[in-house]
Design an enzyme around this catalytic site. Sequence first.
Site, PDB file in Angstrom:
ATOM      1  N   MET A   1      20.998  30.335  45.072  1.00 52.93           N
ATOM      2  CA  MET A   1      20.242  30.691  43.870  1.00 52.93           C
ATOM      3  C   MET A   1      20.552  32.144  43.479  1.00 52.93           C
ATOM      4  SD  MET A   1      16.755  28.537  43.938  1.00 52.93           S
ATOM      5  CE  MET A   1      15.760  29.618  44.932  1.00 52.93           C
TER       6      MET A   1
ATOM      7  N   GLY B   1      23.289  37.065  54.420  1.00 55.79           N
ATOM      8  CA  GLY B   1      23.075  35.689  54.870  1.00 55.79           C
ATOM      9  C   GLY B   1      23.961  34.719  54.088  1.00 55.79           C
ATOM     10  N   HIS B   2      23.994  34.885  52.761  1.00 57.66           N
ATOM     11  CA  HIS B   2      24.852  34.009  51.945  1.00 57.66           C
ATOM     12  C   HIS B   2      26.326  34.219  52.308  1.00 57.66           C
ATOM     13  CE1 HIS B   2      21.322  34.553  49.100  1.00 57.66           C
ATOM     14  NE2 HIS B   2      21.425  33.247  49.139  1.00 57.66           N
TER      15      HIS B   2
ATOM     16  N   GLY C   1      22.061  27.177  55.352  1.00 61.94           N
ATOM     17  CA  GLY C   1      21.540  28.090  56.372  1.00 61.94           C
ATOM     18  C   GLY C   1      20.440  27.439  57.205  1.00 61.94           C
TER      19      GLY C   1
ATOM     20  N   LYS D   1      18.026  29.043  58.399  1.00 56.04           N
ATOM     21  CA  LYS D   1      16.742  29.697  58.117  1.00 56.04           C
ATOM     22  C   LYS D   1      15.839  28.716  57.360  1.00 56.04           C
ATOM     23  CE  LYS D   1      15.414  32.110  54.930  1.00 56.04           C
ATOM     24  NZ  LYS D   1      14.781  32.857  53.873  1.00 56.04           N
TER      25      LYS D   1
ATOM     26  N   GLN E   1      15.005  22.331  54.836  1.00 56.59           N
ATOM     27  CA  GLN E   1      15.945  22.007  53.756  1.00 56.59           C
ATOM     28  C   GLN E   1      17.232  21.417  54.338  1.00 56.59           C
ATOM     29  OE1 GLN E   1      16.757  24.371  50.000  1.00 56.59           O
ATOM     30  NE2 GLN E   1      18.339  25.223  51.307  1.00 56.59           N
TER      31      GLN E   1
ATOM     32  N   VAL F   1      20.935  34.839  59.558  1.00 56.59           N
ATOM     33  CA  VAL F   1      21.389  36.233  59.673  1.00 56.59           C
ATOM     34  C   VAL F   1      20.165  37.137  59.554  1.00 56.59           C
ATOM     35  CG1 VAL F   1      22.850  38.029  58.657  1.00 56.59           C
ATOM     36  CG2 VAL F   1      23.632  35.661  58.711  1.00 56.59           C
TER      37      VAL F   1
ATOM     38  N   ARG G   1      13.974  37.046  48.853  1.00 54.16           N
ATOM     39  CA  ARG G   1      12.575  37.408  48.583  1.00 54.16           C
ATOM     40  C   ARG G   1      12.135  38.660  49.353  1.00 54.16           C
ATOM     41  NH1 ARG G   1      11.932  31.464  48.087  1.00 54.16           N
ATOM     42  NH2 ARG G   1      11.230  31.067  45.962  1.00 54.16           N
TER      43      ARG G   1
HETATM   44  O1  PAF Z   1      18.459  27.366  49.482  1.00 54.11           O
HETATM   45  C1  PAF Z   1      18.591  27.560  48.268  1.00 54.11           C
HETATM   46  O2  PAF Z   1      18.987  28.648  47.817  1.00 54.11           O
HETATM   47  C2  PAF Z   1      18.263  26.445  47.284  1.00 54.11           C
HETATM   48  O3  PAF Z   1      17.181  25.706  47.712  1.00 54.11           O
HETATM   49  C3  PAF Z   1      19.470  25.548  46.947  1.00 54.11           C
HETATM   50  C4  PAF Z   1      19.977  24.796  48.167  1.00 54.11           C
HETATM   51  C5  PAF Z   1      20.594  26.372  46.357  1.00 54.11           C
HETATM   52  C6  PAF Z   1      19.072  24.473  45.922  1.00 54.11           C
HETATM   53  O4  PAF Z   1      18.624  25.033  44.738  1.00 54.11           O
END
Ligand code: PAF
Length: 270
Positions: A19, A25-26, A136, A138, A142, A165, A176
């Site tokens: 997002m 982390g990304h 991830g 974390k 999900q 991370v 956040r």
């Molecule tokens: O983890 C996230 O950033 C979101 O939930 C994702 C997987 C990109 C879906 O919108």
Amino acid sequence: MRSDKIRCQGKTIVFVPTMGFLHAGHLSLIREGKKYGDDIVVSIFVNPTQFGPGEDLETYPKNFEKDLELLQKEGVNAVFAPDAVEIYGEKFQTYVELEKLPNHLCGLSRPVFFKGVATVVTKLFNIVKPHVTIFGQKDYQQLTVIRQMVRDLNFDIKVVGAPTVRESDGLAMSSRNTYLTPEQRISALSLNKSLKKAQTLVENGLQDAAKIIDTAAKLIRSHPETEIDYITICDPETLDDMKTIDRPALMALAVKVGKARLIDNMILNP
Ligand code: PAF
């Protein structure tokens, strides 16, 4: 379409959905992805359907230029950054929903979250056509939801979970975290501290999940501006509650610190 061309070239497409407002982390997801393939695609899309009323959709942090700079430095092959109209149009009415996994942890206080995630990730999979996708750990629930959905709907995609991370003081990286004041940031350390404390208790032979949760709750509440959403010890696959930790268990928690809702988790090994 780009994806078809890349697939025809015999390349392996690795997809990292995000997002935006990217952090280390990304970037670690992208680096993990490079182990699995040679065409790395990152999406940036703040998905409206996974936010409930009163959540932070409108204020979710953004810095598209910086994101692109970071992705260029990482040598990402393509960035997909659609807008909401492109993804949902006006007459959208088809959603992907899981029956059981969302009835735990974050799904209880965020009732539309996993329906929104499963729907948008399905759409992104159909657009990007990846061979491999990286999520991830974390966001443990999900990741579990995506693994289940990929199995249930026969997506021909390998799902890889990448380790959380952390900042040097243990705070799990999250977009956040930017909401935290310096005082709240100290309080936010209580999430990881309570998980570590739990692991020590388990290593010392404590098996009673309720007692461990109680200790964690006390530790977190001793920090100002914290409000516990949940602390749970559960089966790492089904997410069903566990009373006795006689095998590896997932300890997961969500805590509001100021206006930031933060999550973290750890596998407790007896
Ligand atoms: O983890 C996230 O950033 C979101 O939930 C994702 C997987 C990109 C879906 O919108």
